[in-house]
Enzyme design. Structure first.
Site, PDB file in Angstrom:
ATOM      1  N   GLN B 224       0.916  -1.147   0.037  1.00 25.33           N
ATOM      2  CA  GLN B 224       0.017   0.107  -0.095  1.00 25.33           C
ATOM      3  C   GLN B 224       0.730   1.300   0.104  1.00 25.33           C
ATOM      4  O   GLN B 224       0.264   2.430  -0.102  1.00 25.33           O
ATOM      5  CB  GLN B 224      -0.771  -0.105   1.294  1.00 25.33           C
ATOM      6  CG  GLN B 224      -1.885  -0.938   1.373  1.00 25.33           C
ATOM      7  CD  GLN B 224      -2.663  -1.140   2.727  1.00 25.33           C
ATOM      8  OE1 GLN B 224      -2.870  -2.055   3.037  1.00 25.33           O
ATOM      9  NE2 GLN B 224      -3.222   0.036   3.014  1.00 25.33           N
ATOM     10  N   ARG B 371      -8.850  -0.084   7.585  1.00 19.72           N
ATOM     11  CA  ARG B 371      -9.805   0.897   7.234  1.00 19.72           C
ATOM     12  C   ARG B 371     -10.171   1.688   8.294  1.00 19.72           C
ATOM     13  O   ARG B 371     -11.396   2.159   8.390  1.00 19.72           O
ATOM     14  CB  ARG B 371     -10.890  -0.134   6.846  1.00 19.72           C
ATOM     15  CG  ARG B 371     -11.836   0.645   5.751  1.00 19.72           C
ATOM     16  CD  ARG B 371     -12.874  -0.120   5.252  1.00 19.72           C
ATOM     17  NE  ARG B 371     -13.412   0.358   4.097  1.00 19.72           N
ATOM     18  CZ  ARG B 371     -13.938  -0.233   2.870  1.00 19.72           C
ATOM     19  NH1 ARG B 371     -14.023  -1.457   2.961  1.00 19.72           N
ATOM     20  NH2 ARG B 371     -14.617   0.528   2.129  1.00 19.72           N
ATOM     21  N   CYS B 372      -9.206   2.490   8.922  1.00 20.03           N
ATOM     22  CA  CYS B 372      -9.451   3.724   9.594  1.00 20.03           C
ATOM     23  C   CYS B 372      -8.163   4.492   9.694  1.00 20.03           C
ATOM     24  O   CYS B 372      -7.084   3.862   9.486  1.00 20.03           O
ATOM     25  CB  CYS B 372      -9.839   3.357  11.170  1.00 20.03           C
ATOM     26  SG  CYS B 372      -8.827   2.739  11.968  1.00 20.03           S
ATOM     27  N   GLU B 741     -13.150   5.020   4.837  1.00 14.23           N
ATOM     28  CA  GLU B 741     -13.241   4.309   6.098  1.00 14.23           C
ATOM     29  C   GLU B 741     -14.136   4.663   7.130  1.00 14.23           C
ATOM     30  O   GLU B 741     -14.543   3.967   7.852  1.00 14.23           O
ATOM     31  CB  GLU B 741     -11.841   4.551   6.898  1.00 14.23           C
ATOM     32  CG  GLU B 741     -10.657   4.293   5.727  1.00 14.23           C
ATOM     33  CD  GLU B 741      -9.148   4.526   6.247  1.00 14.23           C
ATOM     34  OE1 GLU B 741      -8.102   3.991   6.077  1.00 14.23           O
ATOM     35  OE2 GLU B 741      -9.051   5.554   6.952  1.00 14.23           O
TER      36      GLU B 741
END
Ligand code: FAD
Lengths: 293, 785
Positions: B224, B371-372, B741
């Site tokens: 990523q 996802r945050c 997110e």
């Protein structure tokens, strides 16, 4: 994960499959839908050295009613039952199972006979086979024999099949007009094996009393369990909330689960009772007897 | 495009349109190129040997049987890596280091112990079974509260003989304690946000290709953050950064899991250096779930004070964090607990304090931002659960309590008591929209009727605020590298172009939204703007995609780079339109001579001229680059409402409805935003009801595959009802905030609040996630109802 090395043999007839079994004995396994066998091989929990694939045997792929029974061939996929008018209209308990077993994708491959042969204690078809008093037709070098589901399902992942035998068919007796059943399952998500399950089949006599009862529970013991005590309680009784409660308690008593990620033994035992009660209520509803919930 | 009246916002060229995703034809037809699709000549395969124990001393490793297998080329152990100086590598935020292959002892079950390189993946796996490792078992610690006692020190390699990793705090302790002590109403609850795993469908993997002739190491990584990984590899190995080429191909989901550096990356690189041919490593599902970055695992004591009328007086949150065997959380250097300070949420707390202590245990390392934005989900869950507990204590409607305490629109920019400057928000409008959409009043009436009949129905709210878009260079860095991001735009002679950024999408749709942003600024066709990310040889340097930072940071860089293109184009336009540069306006996506509407020229024509007739003194070509250091974070918010029915006898829950109203400022592609919301809500649903990584008392991992780590299917996933409000960010060049997110951050509390609301008549106040049937059943049974 990768399976350990194995040889692969595609049988084009039952004769060929049985001959291959005779040749390789305990080293060989029949490959049906592969939905249980392949995962077990990938985790190397199963390491057969020969796979005998029966998927090319067209003769084993059938679903028909003959001689008062539903005959399901060893090549028949779960998905075939789900969409069969014969099943959905005449075999309510089986129809329930056909949409609750595994998930829609797995049902495209998995077979009813393969599931029963796998004798996974949490499997759904074994429970249905007990409640529906199914028979399994098996074949070995000496010919065919027919066993009751009770005799066929021996233990966890163990059946009465000899090393050189394969199953050809499962037969469910056709429910009469006064017979219906239901299957109930508690699962963590769609496609999960049961945390607990229950299948029941009831026949009413002309007086409205219960003439015959089949009650089985799943995922709460070493194998699918028949709840004989519940069957005895139900047999001859008028449908009532009390007798349902008593049958459910008998299931709680019969259940002997272990604790695992699906739940504690205590929870599963309790659920066996709840699900038997729920299955009885819906079977009775299907027979026109309401107000039992 | 339709004619718009004055009262309507002017229809825009490209931004705001639900353009179909440009990447989808490739991805859905199986024509993407994921790591495992890449096959290089002479490539070998790596399989890893894992520890069966959570804590054990390694007595002996016998490679001989594995080495004897035909096709096996090498067996590497921690000792071999020690010789190469690579047995340990630093963790991302610099407080710790981690083992690549175990040296001396193993610290968690499934820890990497050896690597087997062979001519096929199958041979490598078979041979891995033959590596004989002799262990001497040690007592494991699986509970951070036990670790805290320091009775058994897990990390004897560290100078400080303690399991305590760090203490972090922010806010005013004494004031918060005093305010709580004098509050008329107080609630206090231990809330555990369970250990979960992002479980991307594509697991992690690497192909290392060391070219002995050129001295160049090409690394294909499921990354990523490809540039950050290039720099780390250079720092750790000493290979000059120009000799390292990281390529992050199509990625099948990341969710923070593909930010850290994993053993397989390093061992495949060492294998390639040693053997001189490419080495591929692709994880199994079990390896992904057991060894790669987990998320959450925060034990939070939440205390809230309020007046009898429901006005908030103070917040205090005390957390014990379980970090596993190494402190491998990828947080920015100055923020060991990430953005947890956003725990005051959407509410006007006069005073707040939060502290956190992190501990080592015998579990896999991680603590990644699943996802945050770093630790925002934990914070959001704590405050949103806390608000409902307070509403219960006050016997007040939870919507009313929230409204009463919301930060008001006029309070922005708002300085939070825990150190953030919220950029913008309009919480009341968003909440009202959600309540109207779900029919809140009617549902409360229905609930009252059902309660009369003994039925358990619940309505749960979550009105969360996030902090995303890391981040301003003065505050945010990873390993010293400031968290800016970058964009490079090259417009070709025929008016198409290529757009590159330092981010790396994994399903977020950058190939489409980036084209839309640039098209909007330049009046070009987004279909002909190709977006490319993930190749460190071609993309400008950036910190990658996670923490909802791509649109706030790289998205802003794109706007700025496009504006630079426009300024260069203006000179060419002046030449072509025979006017002074100052007399050229950009109107309706065209250059126009001031006051002469007929005299216009579009970007496509300019592009051609830039290469064929740029005009005297004008630099030919049409390219620009911009590195954007954001002035602040962005603060998206949302209001979610869940309606749940609970089956008393089995504890089964059913989410009947779920309304999600999100506010991420300016929306670039509504369809993509909606898709992101659907995905995140589904993950939030899974976390709330079925997902947890658990261990037995010996540290055995109990959820090492998808049979026991559950992913919901479309069949049980609720039907999501989505909508939005728009409160632009005042500091982002187009007012956009992050959104990927929000649904994962905001939804767990809505689900849990709904179930707790259903169970409220039984006197049940709190159950920790996941709300499995058994936990709910047990709570109902124990309530005696
Ligand atoms: C994701 C997933 C979810 C699932 N969920 C459920 C569930 O909820 N409930 C459930 O009951 N099952 C579930 N299953 C199992 C699934 O239903 C299997 O298909 C079934 O149990 C086995 O059928 P099969 O045809 O795939 O058999 P295979 O996997 O091919 O074989 C299973 C075993 O039976 C033997 N066998 C198969 N056919 C014969 C034969 N004719 N004669 C002799 N031996 C034979 C094989 O040798 C093997 O040992 C699930 C499977 C998966 C992958």
């Amino acid at each position: 994960m990768f399976p350990a090395r194995f040889d692969y043999l595609r049988a084009s007839s039952t004769d060929e499959a049985v001959a291959a079994l005779a040749q390789h004995g305990g080293e060989a396994r029949i490959l049906a839908g592969g939905q249980s066998l392949i995962p077990a091989m990938r985790f190397r929990l199963a390491r057969p050295s020969v796979l005998i694939d029966i998927n090319a045997i067209d003769d084993l792929r059938y679903l028909r009613e003959t001689g008062g029974s539903l005959l399901i061939g060893a090549g028949t996929r779960d998905a075939a039952l789900e969409t069969s008018e014969l099943v959905t209209s005449g075999y309510r308990m089986i129809a329930d199972v056909s949409v609750l077993v595994a998930d829609p994708v797995v049902r495209q491959s998995g077979t009813v006979v393969g599931s029963i042969c796998h004798s996974d204690p949490a499997g759904d078809w074994g429970v249905a086979a007990l409640a529906g008093r199914a028979q399994i037709v098996v074949r070995g070098p000496a010919g065919t024999r027919t066993l009751s589901a009770d005799d066929f399902l021996v233990d966890s992942f163990t059946t009465a099949l000899a090393e050189n035998e394969m199953a050809l068919e499962v037969q469910f007796p056709r429910p009469s007009e006064h017979t219906s059943g239901a299957f109930a399952k508690l699962e963590r998500k769609v496609g999960d094996f049961a945390t607990a399950s229950a299948a029941v089949q009831l026949t009413l006599d002309t007086s409205g009393a219960i003439a015959e009862a089949g009650v089985a529970i799943g995922a709460v013991g070493a194998k699918a369990l028949r709840v004989s005590e519940a069957e005895q309680l139900l047999r001859g009784a008028k449908p009532s909330k009390d007798v349902i409660r008593a049958a459910a308690d008998a299931a709680r008593k019969e259940a002997d689960p272990g604790s695992d990620t699906r739940g504690s033994a205590e929870f599963k035992k309790e659920m066996a009772g709840v699900l038997v009660a729920r299955a009885l209520v819906s079977a009775l509803e299907r027979l026109g007897v309401g107000g039992m919930a | 495009m339709s004619i718009t009246s004055d009262s309507e916002p002017k229809a825009r060229h490209s931004v705001g349109q639900s353009m179909k995703r440009k990447e989808d034809p490739r991805l859905i037809q199986g024509r993407g190129r994921f790591l495992d699709d890449i096959v290089l000549p002479n490539m070998l395969h790596l399989a890893i040997v894992h520890s069966p124990y959570a804590h054990a001393r390694i007595v002996k490793i016998d490679k001989s049987a594995a080495l004897a297998v035909p096709g096996v080329k090498a067996v590497l152990t921690g000792e071999d890596l020690t010789a190469a100086g690579l047995a340990w590598i630093p963790t991302f935020h610099g407080y710790d280091k981690q083992m690549v292959l175990a040296v001396g002892k193993v610290l968690y079950q499934y820890q990497e112990v050896a690597g087997v390189v062979a001519t096929s993946r199958e041979i490598a796996n078979d041979a891995a079974e033959l590596v004989v490792v002799e262990y001497e078992q040690l007592d494991p610690i699986v509970d951070p509260f036990v670790a805290r006692r320091d009775g058994n020190i897990l990390r004897d390699d560290r100078e400080n003989k303690t399991n305590h990793i760090y203490h972090w705090e922010v806010g005013k302790r004494a004031e918060a304690d005093a305010a709580l002590a004098s509050s008329e109403v107080k609630v206090k609850q231990r809330i555990y946000f369970q250990r979960c795993h992002p479980a991307p469908l594509e697991p992690c993997g690497a192909i290392a290709d060391m070219n002995g002739a050129s001295g160049r190491l090409t690394l294909y990584l499921t990354s990523q953050a490809p540039h950050a990984h290039r720099t780390v590899v250079s720092l750790v190995t000493g290979i000059p950064e120009d000799k390292i080429h990281v390529i992050s191909p199509d990625i099948g989901g990341g969710f923070g899991n593909k930010v850290p550096v994993y053993a397989g990356y390093v061992v495949s690189a060492v294998g390639s250096v040693v053997l001189g041919v490419p080495v591929k490593w692709v994880e199994t599902r079990t390896e992904n779930l057991t060894t790669t970055g987990f998320a959450r695992d925060y034990h939070m004591d939440v205390e809230i004070g309020a007046s009898k009328a429901g006005k908030l007086t103070a917040l205090k949150v005390t957390t014990v964090a379980d970090h596993g065997a190494f402190d491998a959380a990828a947080d920015p250097t100055k923020y060991p607990a990430g953005m947890f300070g956003v725990v005051t949420g959407s509410y006007d707390f006069p005073v707040a304090f939060t502290e956190l202590d992190a501990y080592f245990t015998n579990k896999a390392p991680g603590g990644i931002a699943y996802r945050c934005s770093f630790r925002v989900t934990e914070a959001s869950y704590a405050i949103e659960r806390g608000m409902d507990l307070l509403a219960g204590e006050l016997k007040m409607d939870p919507a009313e309590l929230r409204s009463l305490n919301f930060l008001k629109k006029e309070q922005f920019p708002y300085q939070s008591p825990l150190g953030f400057e919220y950029d913008s928000g309009d919480y009341e409008t968003t909440l009202r929209k959600a309540l109207d959409r779900i029919g809140y009043t009617d549902l409360r009436r229905e609930q009252a009727e059902r309660r009369q009949r003994g039925e358990l129905m619940g309505i749960g709210l979550s009105t969360f605020t996030e902090v995303v878009g890391a981040g301003p260079g003065r505050l945010f860095d990873i390993m010293g590298i400031k968290m800016f991001d970058s964009a490079e735009i090259r417009i070709h002679p025929t008016g198409s172009g290529i757009v590159r950024t330092g981010t790396r999408h994994q399903g977020q749709g950058h190939e489409t939204t980036w084209a839309q942003i640039v098209a909007e600024e330049l009046g070009l066709d987004p279909q002909n703007l190709r977006v490319e990310e993930g190749d460190t040889d071609t993309a400008p340097y950036g910190l990658g995609t996670y923490a909802s930072r791509s649109t706030p940071v790289a998205g802003a860089a794109l706007v700025k780079a496009a504006q630079r293109i426009r300024e260069r184009a203006r000179k060419v336009a002046a030449h072509l339109l025979e006017a002074a540069e100052d007399d050229i306006d950009w109107i309706d996506y065209k250059f126009q001579v001031k006051g002469v509407p007929g005299k216009t020229i579009g970007m496509k024509e300019i592009a051609f001229a830039a290469y064929t007739n740029p005009g005297p003194g004008n630099e030919p070509g049409l390219e620009a680059t911009y590195y954007y250091d954001p002035p602040n974070m962005t603060f998206p918010h949302g209001a979610y409402v869940a309606v749940v029915d609970v089956d008393r006898a089995t504890g089964a829950t059913k989410v009947r409805r779920f309304v999600a109203i999100d506010d991420c400022g300016t929306v670039i592609n509504p369809m993509i935003v909606e898709g992101q919301i659907h995905g995140g809500l589904t993950e939030g649903f899974a976390i709330a009801f079925m997902q947890e990584i658990t261990f037995d008392e010996n540290g055995n991992h109990l959820n090492p595959n998808f049979t026991d780590y559950l992913l919901p299917t479309s069949l049980e996933t609720p039907a999501w009802e989505t909508g939005n409000t728009v409160t632009p960010s005042p500091h982002h060049p187009i007012g956009a905030k992050g959104v990927g997110e929000s649904p994962n951050v905001g939804s767990p509390a809505a689900f849990v609040n709904a179930v707790m609301d259903a169970l409220a008549p039984l006197g049940i106040k709190h159950i920790d996630m996941p709300l499995t049937r058994e936990k709910v059943w047990r709570a109902i049974r124990d309530s005696g109802a």
